[in-house]
Design a protein around this motif. Sequence first.
Motif, mmCIF file in Angstrom:
data_model
loop_
_atom_site.group_PDB
_atom_site.id
_atom_site.type_symbol
_atom_site.label_atom_id
_atom_site.label_comp_id
_atom_site.label_asym_id
_atom_site.label_seq_id
_atom_site.Cartn_x
_atom_site.Cartn_y
_atom_site.Cartn_z
ATOM 1 N N ASN A 1 0.801 -1.213 -0.104
ATOM 2 C CA ASN A 1 0.033 -0.032 0.013
ATOM 3 C C ASN A 1 0.987 1.225 0.054
ATOM 4 O OD1 ASN A 1 -2.274 -1.579 0.060
ATOM 5 N ND2 ASN A 1 -2.170 -1.827 2.368
ATOM 6 N N PRO A 2 0.322 2.617 -0.373
ATOM 7 C CA PRO A 2 1.109 3.699 -0.599
ATOM 8 C C PRO A 2 1.744 3.885 0.767
ATOM 9 C CG PRO A 2 -0.853 3.860 -1.542
ATOM 10 C CD PRO A 2 -1.207 2.593 -0.876
ATOM 11 N N GLY A 3 2.897 4.258 1.084
ATOM 12 C CA GLY A 3 3.687 4.456 2.110
ATOM 13 C C GLY A 3 4.189 3.230 3.032
ATOM 14 N N GLU A 4 3.990 2.064 2.311
ATOM 15 C CA GLU A 4 4.672 0.981 3.034
ATOM 16 C C GLU A 4 6.156 0.586 2.711
ATOM 17 O OE1 GLU A 4 0.696 -1.605 4.718
ATOM 18 O OE2 GLU A 4 1.740 -2.085 2.504
ATOM 19 N N ASN A 5 6.436 0.600 1.259
ATOM 20 C CA ASN A 5 7.610 0.446 0.812
ATOM 21 C C ASN A 5 8.206 -1.182 1.144
ATOM 22 O OD1 ASN A 5 9.746 1.666 -0.761
ATOM 23 N ND2 ASN A 5 10.994 2.149 0.933
ATOM 24 N N GLY B 1 10.064 -3.006 3.851
ATOM 25 C CA GLY B 1 8.917 -2.205 4.661
ATOM 26 C C GLY B 1 9.327 -1.205 5.906
ATOM 27 N N PHE B 2 8.551 -0.336 6.299
ATOM 28 C CA PHE B 2 8.603 0.407 7.290
ATOM 29 C C PHE B 2 8.208 -0.202 8.550
ATOM 30 C CE2 PHE B 2 8.334 3.712 3.855
ATOM 31 C CZ PHE B 2 9.610 4.047 3.719
ATOM 32 N N ALA B 3 9.207 -0.550 9.319
ATOM 33 C CA ALA B 3 8.724 -1.360 10.562
ATOM 34 C C ALA B 3 10.026 -1.343 11.416
ATOM 35 C CB ALA B 3 8.273 -2.584 10.353
ATOM 36 N N PRO C 1 13.604 7.030 5.963
ATOM 37 C CA PRO C 1 13.411 7.031 7.543
ATOM 38 C C PRO C 1 12.556 5.942 7.967
ATOM 39 C CG PRO C 1 12.331 9.107 6.907
ATOM 40 C CD PRO C 1 13.228 8.338 5.434
ATOM 41 N N GLY C 2 12.721 5.108 8.956
ATOM 42 C CA GLY C 2 11.868 4.130 9.408
ATOM 43 C C GLY C 2 11.948 2.834 8.734
ATOM 44 N N TYR C 3 12.566 2.650 7.594
ATOM 45 C CA TYR C 3 12.791 1.438 6.879
ATOM 46 C C TYR C 3 13.357 0.391 7.587
ATOM 47 C CZ TYR C 3 13.341 -1.727 2.993
ATOM 48 O OH TYR C 3 13.301 -2.840 2.202
ATOM 49 N N PHE C 4 12.833 -0.789 7.801
ATOM 50 C CA PHE C 4 13.274 -1.787 8.592
ATOM 51 C C PHE C 4 14.889 -1.983 8.585
ATOM 52 C CE2 PHE C 4 14.352 -6.425 9.634
ATOM 53 C CZ PHE C 4 14.082 -6.289 10.870
ATOM 54 N N LEU C 5 15.379 -2.145 7.293
ATOM 55 C CA LEU C 5 16.762 -2.640 7.213
ATOM 56 C C LEU C 5 17.387 -1.430 7.029
ATOM 57 C CD1 LEU C 5 18.155 -5.378 7.101
ATOM 58 C CD2 LEU C 5 17.965 -5.475 4.685
ATOM 59 N N LYS C 6 18.586 -1.220 7.978
ATOM 60 C CA LYS C 6 19.080 0.224 7.967
ATOM 61 C C LYS C 6 20.336 0.002 7.657
ATOM 62 C CE LYS C 6 15.772 2.089 11.504
ATOM 63 N NZ LYS C 6 14.819 0.962 11.352
ATOM 64 N N THR C 7 21.059 -0.823 8.112
ATOM 65 C CA THR C 7 22.653 -0.778 7.860
ATOM 66 C C THR C 7 23.163 -2.140 7.313
ATOM 67 O OG1 THR C 7 23.096 -1.770 10.029
ATOM 68 C CG2 THR C 7 23.015 0.599 9.911
ATOM 69 N N THR C 8 24.444 -2.366 6.723
ATOM 70 C CA THR C 8 25.007 -3.577 6.300
ATOM 71 C C THR C 8 25.234 -4.483 7.367
ATOM 72 O OG1 THR C 8 27.058 -2.612 6.215
ATOM 73 C CG2 THR C 8 26.057 -2.440 4.249
ATOM 74 N N ASP C 9 25.646 -3.982 8.820
ATOM 75 C CA ASP C 9 25.684 -4.837 9.967
ATOM 76 C C ASP C 9 24.519 -5.410 10.219
ATOM 77 O OD1 ASP C 9 28.415 -4.161 10.100
ATOM 78 O OD2 ASP C 9 28.225 -2.623 11.754
ATOM 79 N N GLN C 10 23.452 -5.027 10.124
ATOM 80 C CA GLN C 10 22.047 -5.406 10.354
ATOM 81 C C GLN C 10 21.683 -6.697 9.311
ATOM 82 O OE1 GLN C 10 18.644 -2.825 10.006
ATOM 83 N NE2 GLN C 10 17.375 -4.246 11.106
ATOM 84 N N ALA C 11 21.904 -6.152 8.081
ATOM 85 C CA ALA C 11 21.837 -7.309 7.068
ATOM 86 C C ALA C 11 22.672 -8.322 7.419
ATOM 87 C CB ALA C 11 21.799 -6.473 5.737
ATOM 88 N N ALA C 12 23.952 -8.149 7.568
ATOM 89 C CA ALA C 12 24.901 -9.374 7.840
ATOM 90 C C ALA C 12 24.639 -10.175 8.859
ATOM 91 C CB ALA C 12 26.227 -8.853 8.125
ATOM 92 N N ALA C 13 23.853 -9.630 10.024
ATOM 93 C CA ALA C 13 23.397 -10.264 11.061
ATOM 94 C C ALA C 13 22.386 -11.321 10.676
ATOM 95 C CB ALA C 13 23.187 -9.594 12.271
ATOM 96 N N ILE C 14 21.488 -10.767 10.006
ATOM 97 C CA ILE C 14 20.107 -11.354 9.594
ATOM 98 C C ILE C 14 20.557 -12.417 8.771
ATOM 99 C CG2 ILE C 14 18.364 -11.322 7.947
ATOM 100 C CD1 ILE C 14 17.768 -8.607 9.045
ATOM 101 N N LEU C 15 21.556 -12.397 7.683
ATOM 102 C CA LEU C 15 21.745 -13.414 7.032
ATOM 103 C C LEU C 15 22.433 -14.335 7.679
ATOM 104 C CD1 LEU C 15 23.404 -11.453 3.653
ATOM 105 C CD2 LEU C 15 21.333 -12.558 4.009
ATOM 106 N N SER C 16 23.177 -14.239 8.779
ATOM 107 C CA SER C 16 23.990 -15.218 9.477
ATOM 108 C C SER C 16 23.098 -15.992 10.296
ATOM 109 C CB SER C 16 24.957 -14.528 10.474
ATOM 110 O OG SER C 16 25.653 -15.391 11.293
ATOM 111 N N GLU C 17 21.853 -15.094 10.803
ATOM 112 C CA GLU C 17 20.964 -15.896 11.695
ATOM 113 C C GLU C 17 20.317 -17.016 10.870
ATOM 114 O OE1 GLU C 17 17.191 -14.873 14.454
ATOM 115 O OE2 GLU C 17 18.264 -13.385 13.726
ATOM 116 N N LEU C 18 19.752 -16.411 9.584
ATOM 117 C CA LEU C 18 18.944 -17.378 8.450
ATOM 118 C C LEU C 18 19.908 -18.597 8.234
ATOM 119 C CD1 LEU C 18 17.554 -14.678 6.169
ATOM 120 C CD2 LEU C 18 16.124 -16.331 7.689
ATOM 121 N N ASP C 19 21.233 -18.473 7.842
ATOM 122 C CA ASP C 19 22.189 -19.222 7.473
ATOM 123 C C ASP C 19 21.564 -20.103 6.189
ATOM 124 O OD1 ASP C 19 24.513 -20.851 7.395
ATOM 125 O OD2 ASP C 19 23.771 -22.288 9.118
ATOM 126 N N LEU C 20 20.960 -19.580 5.357
ATOM 127 C CA LEU C 20 20.273 -20.321 4.087
ATOM 128 C C LEU C 20 21.004 -20.002 2.766
ATOM 129 C CD1 LEU C 20 16.651 -19.838 4.795
ATOM 130 C CD2 LEU C 20 17.920 -21.891 4.845
#
Length: 248
Positions: free
Chosen positions: A64-68, A104-106, A143-162
């Motif tokens: 929806n509009p504004g969700e991204n 999205g924004f969360a 502003p407000g997008y869930f995924l903000k930094t490469t460190d956060q993304a790297a931690a998510i990829l490590s947690e998923l381990d897929l």
Amino acid sequence: MKFSANLGFLWADRPLPDAIRAAHAAGFDAVECHWPYAVPADAVKAALDETGLPLLGLNTVRGNPGENGLSALPGRAADARAAVDQAIAYADATGCGAIHVMAGFAEGPEAHAAFLDTLRHARAQAPDTITLLIEPLNRHDAPGYFLKTTDQAAAILSELDLPGIKLMFDCYHVGRTEGDITTRLKALLPIVGHVQFASLPDRGAPDHGEVHYPYVFDAIAAMGWDRPLGAEYKPGGPTEDTLGWLRR
């Protein structure tokens, strides 16, 4: 170096099949896009076959509009999965190599859990030929997008381990939020699935601004990266008038 034209911005005034043809005529090695779903997949595939250009990537819908993006929105799991399934079907029909799963924004633990759940669904549904990408967006533009930094993304990829889930490293977003672009990219290279670029801070062609892209491109080549880099910049006028950097 090889370069991919992001047709979400370049030749955006043309129908997508014609934009693919324009990218080929300009000398790009590949194309990518944002949200191609209004264009029949067979028309896009025909233009790709005609030009011989690969389609490197597309995005899941914004919602929806504004969700991204939908993938990290608590309570929207069904919509997020439907968006992923739509993207997989379109990518499969066009031979597209990657899908950017938009968060999205969360924020918060529920958003984190929702994002992981969506990514696990996407990996279970997508064929091995399709790479899934996650991309941090900078705080100035999103502003407000869930995924903000490469460190956060790297931690998510490590947690998923897929297998087959990677980081989209956009030099523009990283430069706006974190800086030190080439050092960050070298450190993250094992988990990077695609690289994009644009000038800082205006997101224009890579021939001006705070970052000297000839140096960046040389550094990326020295890292052994041989896949096309995504030109995801806003031309601010006719795309052809901004391609001096490509000819050089």
